[in-house]
Design a protein around this motif. Structure first.
Motif, PDB file in Angstrom:
ATOM      1  N   ARG A  89     -25.387  17.687 -58.783  1.00 39.17           N
ATOM      2  CA  ARG A  89     -25.595  19.284 -58.279  1.00 39.17           C
ATOM      3  C   ARG A  89     -26.875  19.635 -58.638  1.00 39.17           C
ATOM      4  O   ARG A  89     -27.503  20.317 -57.885  1.00 39.17           O
ATOM      5  CB  ARG A  89     -24.595  20.251 -59.417  1.00 39.17           C
ATOM      6  CG  ARG A  89     -23.133  19.899 -58.836  1.00 39.17           C
ATOM      7  CD  ARG A  89     -22.248  21.013 -59.599  1.00 39.17           C
ATOM      8  NE  ARG A  89     -22.052  20.826 -60.896  1.00 39.17           N
ATOM      9  CZ  ARG A  89     -21.369  19.863 -61.492  1.00 39.17           C
ATOM     10  NH1 ARG A  89     -20.476  19.361 -60.906  1.00 39.17           N
ATOM     11  NH2 ARG A  89     -21.152  19.931 -62.995  1.00 39.17           N
ATOM     12  N   ARG A  90     -27.588  19.150 -59.820  1.00 40.08           N
ATOM     13  CA  ARG A  90     -29.156  19.382 -60.116  1.00 40.08           C
ATOM     14  C   ARG A  90     -29.915  18.710 -58.995  1.00 40.08           C
ATOM     15  O   ARG A  90     -30.829  19.136 -58.682  1.00 40.08           O
ATOM     16  CB  ARG A  90     -29.385  18.726 -61.364  1.00 40.08           C
ATOM     17  CG  ARG A  90     -28.739  19.688 -62.512  1.00 40.08           C
ATOM     18  CD  ARG A  90     -29.433  19.330 -64.089  1.00 40.08           C
ATOM     19  NE  ARG A  90     -28.929  17.919 -64.357  1.00 40.08           N
ATOM     20  CZ  ARG A  90     -27.838  17.739 -65.053  1.00 40.08           C
ATOM     21  NH1 ARG A  90     -27.083  18.482 -65.445  1.00 40.08           N
ATOM     22  NH2 ARG A  90     -27.913  16.347 -65.476  1.00 40.08           N
ATOM     23  N   LEU A 113     -29.206  18.166 -55.871  1.00 33.51           N
ATOM     24  CA  LEU A 113     -28.987  18.852 -54.885  1.00 33.51           C
ATOM     25  C   LEU A 113     -29.625  20.072 -54.629  1.00 33.51           C
ATOM     26  O   LEU A 113     -30.272  20.243 -53.657  1.00 33.51           O
ATOM     27  CB  LEU A 113     -27.363  19.154 -54.323  1.00 33.51           C
ATOM     28  CG  LEU A 113     -26.758  17.857 -53.588  1.00 33.51           C
ATOM     29  CD1 LEU A 113     -25.193  18.093 -54.321  1.00 33.51           C
ATOM     30  CD2 LEU A 113     -26.749  17.512 -52.506  1.00 33.51           C
ATOM     31  N   GLN A 114     -29.526  20.789 -55.814  1.00 31.41           N
ATOM     32  CA  GLN A 114     -30.459  22.035 -55.859  1.00 31.41           C
ATOM     33  C   GLN A 114     -31.804  21.686 -55.821  1.00 31.41           C
ATOM     34  O   GLN A 114     -32.707  22.675 -55.135  1.00 31.41           O
ATOM     35  CB  GLN A 114     -30.240  22.805 -57.312  1.00 31.41           C
ATOM     36  CG  GLN A 114     -30.707  24.139 -57.320  1.00 31.41           C
ATOM     37  CD  GLN A 114     -30.101  25.150 -56.382  1.00 31.41           C
ATOM     38  OE1 GLN A 114     -29.064  25.107 -55.717  1.00 31.41           O
ATOM     39  NE2 GLN A 114     -30.997  25.868 -55.750  1.00 31.41           N
ATOM     40  N   LEU A 160     -33.064  21.015 -52.037  1.00 34.43           N
ATOM     41  CA  LEU A 160     -33.213  22.270 -51.269  1.00 34.43           C
ATOM     42  C   LEU A 160     -34.622  22.772 -51.457  1.00 34.43           C
ATOM     43  O   LEU A 160     -35.216  23.332 -50.442  1.00 34.43           O
ATOM     44  CB  LEU A 160     -32.399  23.551 -51.838  1.00 34.43           C
ATOM     45  CG  LEU A 160     -30.944  23.313 -51.554  1.00 34.43           C
ATOM     46  CD1 LEU A 160     -29.917  24.361 -52.033  1.00 34.43           C
ATOM     47  CD2 LEU A 160     -30.496  23.328 -49.944  1.00 34.43           C
ATOM     48  N   THR A 202     -31.558  19.710 -45.850  1.00 36.36           N
ATOM     49  CA  THR A 202     -30.268  20.412 -45.371  1.00 36.36           C
ATOM     50  C   THR A 202     -29.178  19.457 -45.280  1.00 36.36           C
ATOM     51  O   THR A 202     -27.970  19.869 -44.980  1.00 36.36           O
ATOM     52  CB  THR A 202     -30.275  21.251 -44.165  1.00 36.36           C
ATOM     53  OG1 THR A 202     -30.937  20.295 -43.289  1.00 36.36           O
ATOM     54  CG2 THR A 202     -31.287  22.548 -44.647  1.00 36.36           C
ATOM     55  N   ALA A 250     -19.676  17.460 -55.174  1.00 34.82           N
ATOM     56  CA  ALA A 250     -20.754  18.343 -55.430  1.00 34.82           C
ATOM     57  C   ALA A 250     -21.496  18.427 -54.011  1.00 34.82           C
ATOM     58  O   ALA A 250     -22.080  19.438 -53.803  1.00 34.82           O
ATOM     59  CB  ALA A 250     -21.862  17.634 -56.462  1.00 34.82           C
ATOM     60  N   VAL A 251     -21.645  17.454 -53.207  1.00 32.08           N
ATOM     61  CA  VAL A 251     -22.336  17.537 -51.819  1.00 32.08           C
ATOM     62  C   VAL A 251     -21.572  18.573 -51.067  1.00 32.08           C
ATOM     63  O   VAL A 251     -22.199  19.508 -50.313  1.00 32.08           O
ATOM     64  CB  VAL A 251     -22.377  16.251 -51.065  1.00 32.08           C
ATOM     65  CG1 VAL A 251     -22.888  16.504 -49.835  1.00 32.08           C
ATOM     66  CG2 VAL A 251     -23.453  15.369 -51.884  1.00 32.08           C
ATOM     67  N   ARG A 279     -19.427  21.080 -51.982  1.00 29.26           N
ATOM     68  CA  ARG A 279     -19.641  22.625 -52.450  1.00 29.26           C
ATOM     69  C   ARG A 279     -21.197  22.918 -52.355  1.00 29.26           C
ATOM     70  O   ARG A 279     -21.297  24.175 -52.233  1.00 29.26           O
ATOM     71  CB  ARG A 279     -19.182  22.474 -53.914  1.00 29.26           C
ATOM     72  CG  ARG A 279     -17.736  22.356 -54.035  1.00 29.26           C
ATOM     73  CD  ARG A 279     -17.395  22.380 -55.762  1.00 29.26           C
ATOM     74  NE  ARG A 279     -15.898  22.132 -55.795  1.00 29.26           N
ATOM     75  CZ  ARG A 279     -15.508  21.975 -57.095  1.00 29.26           C
ATOM     76  NH1 ARG A 279     -16.015  22.237 -58.126  1.00 29.26           N
ATOM     77  NH2 ARG A 279     -14.166  21.958 -57.182  1.00 29.26           N
ATOM     78  N   SER A 280     -22.054  22.142 -52.145  1.00 25.77           N
ATOM     79  CA  SER A 280     -23.363  22.536 -52.071  1.00 25.77           C
ATOM     80  C   SER A 280     -23.658  23.239 -50.664  1.00 25.77           C
ATOM     81  O   SER A 280     -24.544  23.944 -50.591  1.00 25.77           O
ATOM     82  CB  SER A 280     -24.458  21.318 -52.180  1.00 25.77           C
ATOM     83  OG  SER A 280     -24.569  20.437 -51.058  1.00 25.77           O
ATOM     84  N   VAL A 326     -30.061  30.025 -49.387  1.00 24.70           N
ATOM     85  CA  VAL A 326     -29.599  29.660 -50.375  1.00 24.70           C
ATOM     86  C   VAL A 326     -30.767  28.944 -51.605  1.00 24.70           C
ATOM     87  O   VAL A 326     -30.524  28.515 -52.507  1.00 24.70           O
ATOM     88  CB  VAL A 326     -28.875  28.109 -50.255  1.00 24.70           C
ATOM     89  CG1 VAL A 326     -27.397  28.502 -49.472  1.00 24.70           C
ATOM     90  CG2 VAL A 326     -29.503  27.195 -49.389  1.00 24.70           C
TER      91      VAL A 326
END
Length: 221
Positions: free
Chosen positions: A108-109, A111-112, A115, A120, A134-135, A137-138, A217
């Motif tokens: 999750r970290r 993926l953030q 961004l 994308t 995680a992917v 939900r991102s 986002v």
């Protein structure tokens, strides 16, 4: 809601050198989809009630795909800020890790932070259930097949970089194109102190904002 994203230059399909571009252009978004792409003045006149996000001198393009997404999310560890290890991925930091909760939090970290580089879409295959979740939900697109960088084994900097532009030309890094009726996934890049890259794309690390499915986002502060 209608939203008009205005930018100094809109490139709907950077991978196609014959595709049209729009100086002082815009992308009109409705319900997460692209409704129109073209000159800002024309779109604004046609939709005078649309909310306008003016990105100034930015370059608006489809977002980028990360060809090493599977390695970065399943093998690299993305530190928690409380660990005071910085925010760069730790190569192979999750190899042998059995704690799915720790893997999911790391993903999750990661993926953030991706961004922040205009990513994308990430390439698979992604095998860990926690990372797949995680992917999903991102909101990023999960590409089915691995797309490793050419010579990835000899390019450790590119393999472990969160920025696809470290290892790929801009036209190859772009994921998809902006078409009417397509999902509104795009990124906005600043021109950069050096005016951009020799291949006509933005400078590495120059992402200002990312829109996924019409939602803002990420926005650099």
């Amino acid at each position: 809601m209608l939203t008009l994203h205005r930018a100094a230059l809109v490139l709907p399909d950077p991978a196609d050198p014959t595709a049209p571009s729009h100086s002082d252009g815009a992308v009109l978004v409705r319900d997460g989809l692209v409704e129109a792409v073209g000159p800002y003045a024309e779109l604004a006149a046609a939709q005078p009630t649309a909310r306008v996000r003016d990105w100034g001198d930015a370059l608006l393009t489809p977002g980028l795909r990360h060809p090493e997404g599977h390695r970065l999310l399943e093998r690299a560890y993305h530190p928690d800020p409380r660990e005071e290890l910085g925010d760069a991925p730790v190569p192979d930091g999750l190899v042998g890790e059995a704690d799915e909760a720790r893997c999911g939090a790391s993903a999750r970290r990661g993926l953030q932070r991706m961004l922040g580089f205009g990513v994308t879409a990430v390439a698979g295959p992604i095998e860990r259930a926690s990372v797949r979740t995680a992917v999903t939900r991102s909101g990023l697109v999960a590409l089915p097949g691995a797309g490793a960088l050419p010579g990835a084994g000899s390019l450790p900097e590119a393999v472990w970089s969160l920025d696809p532009l470290v290892g790929l030309p801009f036209a190859e890094a772009v994921h998809g194109r902006l078409v009417v009726g397509g999902r509104a996934d795009f990124a906005l890049f600043g021109p950069g102190a050096d005016g951009g890259r020799p291949d006509g794309g933005p400078s590495a690390g120059g992402c200002r904002a990312v829109v996924l499915g019409g939602r803002l986002v990420f926005r650099r502060r």
